[in-house]
Design a protein around this motif. Structure first.
Motif, PDB file in Angstrom:
ATOM      1  N   THR A  18      60.810  47.596  25.312  1.00 57.90           N
ATOM      2  CA  THR A  18      61.032  46.200  25.735  1.00 57.90           C
ATOM      3  C   THR A  18      60.011  45.781  26.789  1.00 57.90           C
ATOM      4  N   GLN A  19      59.676  46.721  27.656  1.00 55.78           N
ATOM      5  CA  GLN A  19      58.672  46.401  28.669  1.00 55.78           C
ATOM      6  C   GLN A  19      57.317  46.131  28.026  1.00 55.78           C
ATOM      7  N   LYS A  20      56.985  46.963  26.996  1.00 53.77           N
ATOM      8  CA  LYS A  20      55.711  46.743  26.316  1.00 53.77           C
ATOM      9  C   LYS A  20      55.675  45.369  25.644  1.00 53.77           C
ATOM     10  N   GLU A  21      56.771  45.018  24.927  1.00 53.61           N
ATOM     11  CA  GLU A  21      56.829  43.698  24.299  1.00 53.61           C
ATOM     12  C   GLU A  21      56.713  42.582  25.330  1.00 53.61           C
ATOM     13  N   LYS A  22      57.395  42.772  26.428  1.00 55.51           N
ATOM     14  CA  LYS A  22      57.318  41.768  27.486  1.00 55.51           C
ATOM     15  C   LYS A  22      55.904  41.656  28.036  1.00 55.51           C
ATOM     16  N   GLU A  23      55.238  42.805  28.175  1.00 52.00           N
ATOM     17  CA  GLU A  23      53.871  42.792  28.670  1.00 52.00           C
ATOM     18  C   GLU A  23      52.949  42.057  27.694  1.00 52.00           C
ATOM     19  N   LYS A  24      53.151  42.305  26.349  1.00 49.99           N
ATOM     20  CA  LYS A  24      52.325  41.611  25.365  1.00 49.99           C
ATOM     21  C   LYS A  24      52.519  40.104  25.447  1.00 49.99           C
ATOM     22  N   SER A  25      53.814  39.698  25.534  1.00 45.22           N
ATOM     23  CA  SER A  25      54.069  38.255  25.643  1.00 45.22           C
ATOM     24  C   SER A  25      53.466  37.684  26.925  1.00 45.22           C
ATOM     25  N   ASP A  26      53.538  38.459  27.997  1.00 48.46           N
ATOM     26  CA  ASP A  26      52.937  37.994  29.256  1.00 48.46           C
ATOM     27  C   ASP A  26      51.430  37.856  29.114  1.00 48.46           C
ATOM     28  N   ILE A  27      50.821  38.823  28.377  1.00 48.73           N
ATOM     29  CA  ILE A  27      49.366  38.751  28.193  1.00 48.73           C
ATOM     30  C   ILE A  27      48.989  37.504  27.389  1.00 48.73           C
ATOM     31  N   LYS A  28      49.771  37.228  26.315  1.00 43.84           N
ATOM     32  CA  LYS A  28      49.503  36.034  25.523  1.00 43.84           C
ATOM     33  C   LYS A  28      49.641  34.773  26.362  1.00 43.84           C
ATOM     34  N   LYS A  29      50.685  34.727  27.149  1.00 45.55           N
ATOM     35  CA  LYS A  29      50.880  33.563  28.016  1.00 45.55           C
ATOM     36  C   LYS A  29      49.719  33.389  28.965  1.00 45.55           C
ATOM     37  N   THR A  30      49.286  34.482  29.562  1.00 42.95           N
ATOM     38  CA  THR A  30      48.163  34.395  30.502  1.00 42.95           C
ATOM     39  C   THR A  30      46.892  33.946  29.792  1.00 42.95           C
ATOM     40  N   GLN A  31      46.681  34.464  28.552  1.00 43.80           N
ATOM     41  CA  GLN A  31      45.485  34.043  27.804  1.00 43.80           C
ATOM     42  C   GLN A  31      45.520  32.552  27.492  1.00 43.80           C
ATOM     43  N   SER A  32      46.698  32.072  27.028  1.00 41.13           N
ATOM     44  CA  SER A  32      46.816  30.635  26.729  1.00 41.13           C
ATOM     45  C   SER A  32      46.615  29.798  27.988  1.00 41.13           C
ATOM     46  N   HIS A  33      47.197  30.266  29.085  1.00 47.22           N
ATOM     47  CA  HIS A  33      46.989  29.549  30.348  1.00 47.22           C
ATOM     48  C   HIS A  33      45.527  29.545  30.748  1.00 47.22           C
ATOM     49  N   ALA A  34      44.841  30.670  30.505  1.00 51.20           N
ATOM     50  CA  ALA A  34      43.427  30.749  30.863  1.00 51.20           C
ATOM     51  C   ALA A  34      42.599  29.790  30.009  1.00 51.20           C
ATOM     52  N   GLN A  35      42.907  29.749  28.684  1.00 54.60           N
ATOM     53  CA  GLN A  35      42.178  28.810  27.817  1.00 54.60           C
ATOM     54  C   GLN A  35      42.402  27.369  28.251  1.00 54.60           C
ATOM     55  N   PHE A  36      43.642  27.024  28.541  1.00 48.21           N
ATOM     56  CA  PHE A  36      43.939  25.663  28.990  1.00 48.21           C
ATOM     57  C   PHE A  36      43.199  25.344  30.285  1.00 48.21           C
ATOM     58  N   ASN A  37      43.199  26.296  31.185  1.00 42.06           N
ATOM     59  CA  ASN A  37      42.505  26.077  32.458  1.00 42.06           C
ATOM     60  C   ASN A  37      41.004  25.937  32.244  1.00 42.06           C
ATOM     61  N   ASN A  38      40.437  26.729  31.297  1.00 50.76           N
ATOM     62  CA  ASN A  38      39.003  26.620  31.018  1.00 50.76           C
ATOM     63  C   ASN A  38      38.649  25.250  30.460  1.00 50.76           C
ATOM     64  N   LYS A  39      39.480  24.768  29.482  1.00 50.93           N
ATOM     65  CA  LYS A  39      39.235  23.438  28.935  1.00 50.93           C
ATOM     66  C   LYS A  39      39.299  22.356  30.010  1.00 50.93           C
ATOM     67  N   LYS A  40      40.289  22.504  30.857  1.00 51.57           N
ATOM     68  CA  LYS A  40      40.454  21.534  31.942  1.00 51.57           C
ATOM     69  C   LYS A  40      39.254  21.542  32.865  1.00 51.57           C
ATOM     70  N   GLU A  41      38.758  22.741  33.156  1.00 51.41           N
ATOM     71  CA  GLU A  41      37.593  22.848  34.036  1.00 51.41           C
ATOM     72  C   GLU A  41      36.356  22.258  33.377  1.00 51.41           C
ATOM     73  N   ASP A  42      36.203  22.489  32.053  1.00 55.25           N
ATOM     74  CA  ASP A  42      35.049  21.910  31.334  1.00 55.25           C
ATOM     75  C   ASP A  42      35.087  20.386  31.383  1.00 55.25           C
ATOM     76  N   ALA A  43      36.279  19.816  31.145  1.00 51.55           N
ATOM     77  CA  ALA A  43      36.404  18.354  31.190  1.00 51.55           C
ATOM     78  C   ALA A  43      36.058  17.830  32.573  1.00 51.55           C
ATOM     79  N   GLN A  44      36.514  18.529  33.566  1.00 53.06           N
ATOM     80  CA  GLN A  44      36.195  18.099  34.927  1.00 53.06           C
ATOM     81  C   GLN A  44      34.701  18.199  35.204  1.00 53.06           C
ATOM     82  N   LYS A  45      34.069  19.252  34.658  1.00 53.53           N
ATOM     83  CA  LYS A  45      32.620  19.400  34.860  1.00 53.53           C
ATOM     84  C   LYS A  45      31.868  18.256  34.188  1.00 53.53           C
ATOM     85  N   ILE A  46      32.301  17.894  32.943  1.00 55.61           N
ATOM     86  CA  ILE A  46      31.645  16.781  32.225  1.00 55.61           C
ATOM     87  C   ILE A  46      31.774  15.484  33.019  1.00 55.61           C
TER      88      ILE A  46
END
Length: 415
Positions: free
Chosen positions: A330-358
């Motif tokens: 269960t901890q491993k599954e939770k860690e995987k879901s946490d990793i996915k969440k962090t990746q999605s958050h990172a992508q969203f933050n990157n897009k946001k930063e790119d828009a701000q840079k433009i």
């Protein structure tokens, strides 16, 4: 979580000793302790009888200079200690204890031994030095006081007490001795005082309290041991056997030794399963009362019980391991879901930063264009100003030249 380590010490699985007190062991222990106490008491009696003690009592009615005699029946080896003893004097009273040093010194015992001599009149020297212990010499509140004063300042616990006066450092031969005392210290009628001349040993001075206590305790314990011997010889029985004087049948739920051996064999063969801890036992699996078994049977019983406990512990460990594995999955599954969440958050933050840079780049380019326009407009304005200034200067110059010509022509006309 704060869990103890999984070892025998922290989990309380260390091997133990189950002491079973048989009649034989009880009798031996009682006799050993009783004889030991009795012998110690006899030894203390003998050592006390070998000590020399004489008390020379006197009071204020004997006069200021009091002479007393005492007899010595055998040779007394040095050192010989001389104490002054006071009865019914409450030195531990609150008012007396709260006095300061000077007030306490005013009540100090001031009787002195003027002469200690043998029957021939030969004086015996009394040494009044080295009366203190090492601890008393280190006490700061006794600084600046002599040894006799410090001995008196040490508060006595009981109303009857003895304090060291001096030490005779030579042997005293048999005979009659004379003690001449300066009788200065006054006491009430219910009190009395005396000088005690005595020798000591490793256990202290003459004291019959300890020998009496040791001898009486040893006698009582030895007597109990003898009573137990009589009971064992007259109506004793083997452990596990039914007493002949008590015709009471053993209940079915109490097992005898033979039945326990049969069950042990069944346990070893695997035909009978042990009941886990925590479950209710049937009538044939109830705990065995120790008073019905021999020592060997009790050992077998405890070994069997320990083995069943070990098996239950193994099961508990297996269950813990399974739960640990489930928790890890269960901890491993939770860690995987946490990793996915962090990746999605990172992508969203990157897009946001790119828009701000433009946006920032656009704003910078627009600012540059505005600055350039302002510069061009300013340059044109400067050119127009320069041209207008030139035109004005030309016009002004022409006007001035025309005025000069008129001035030059006008006088000629007048003439």
């Amino acid at each position: 979580m704060n869990k103890p380590t999984d070892n025998k010490f922290w989990q309380q699985h260390l091997p133990g000793c189950f002491l079973i007190m048989t009649p034989k062991k009880v009798i031996i222990s009682f006799l050993t302790m009783g004889i030991t106490f009795f012998l110690v008491g006899i030894i203390l009696f003998i050592t006390n009888s070998m000590l020399f003690t004489v008390n020379v009592q006197y009071d204020f009615l004997d006069g200021i200079l009091t002479t007393k005699t005492f007899d010595v029946s055998k040779t007394i080896k040095a050192p010989i200690f001389i104490h002054y003893s006071i009865h019914a004097f409450y030195q531990n009273h609150r008012k007396f204890v709260n006095y300061d040093v000077n007030q306490t010194k005013d009540y100090m015992f001031n009787d002195t031994i003027k002469v200690l001599a043998d029957s021939q009149g030969t004086p015996i020297k009394i040494d009044q030095t080295d009366l203190l212990t090492v601890y008393d010499k280190k006490r700061k509140d006794f600084a600046g006081l002599n040894e006799q004063t410090i001995v008196w300042m040490k508060t006595a616990t009981l109303p009857t007490f003895k304090k060291l006066y001096g030490i005779v450092r030579q042997d005293m031969q048999p005979g009659q001795y004379m003690l001449q005392i300066n009788n200065n210290y006054q006491l009430p009628n219910y009190s009395r005082k005396e000088f005690c001349i005595e020798t000591t040993n490793g256990a202290g001075g003459t004291n019959y309290y300890l020998p009496i206590i040791y001898t009486a305790t040893g006698a009582v314990i030895t007597g109990l041991g003898l009573i137990f011997i009589i009971i064992e010889l007259s109506c004793g029985r083997k452990m596990g056997e039914k007493h002949s004087k008590f015709q009471i049948s053993i209940p079915r739920r109490f097992l005898v030794a033979q039945k326990m051996d049969e069950k042990e064999q069944q346990y070893e063969q695997g035909t009978l399963k042990r009941t886990p801890r925590g479950e209710k036992l049937s009538n044939e699996q109830m705990d065995i009362p120790l008073h019905l078994l021999t020592t060997e049977d009790c050992v077998k019983y405890y070994q069997a019980r320990d083995q069943s406990g070990k098996n239950s512990i193994k099961k508990q460990r297996m269950q813990k391991q399974v739960t640990k594995n489930e928790l890890t999955e269960t901890q491993k599954e939770k860690e995987k879901s946490d990793i996915k969440k962090t990746q999605s958050h990172a992508q969203f933050n990157n897009k946001k930063e790119d828009a701000q840079k433009i946006k920032r780049v656009r704003s910078v380019s627009e600012l540059k264009m505005e600055k350039e326009k302002r510069r061009v407009v300013k340059k044109q304005d400067d050119k127009e100003k320069v041209q207008s200034a030139r035109q004005w200067n030309d016009f002004k110059h022409q006007r001035e030249s025309s005025e000069l010509t008129l001035e030059m022509i006008m006088p000629k006309v007048d003439d």
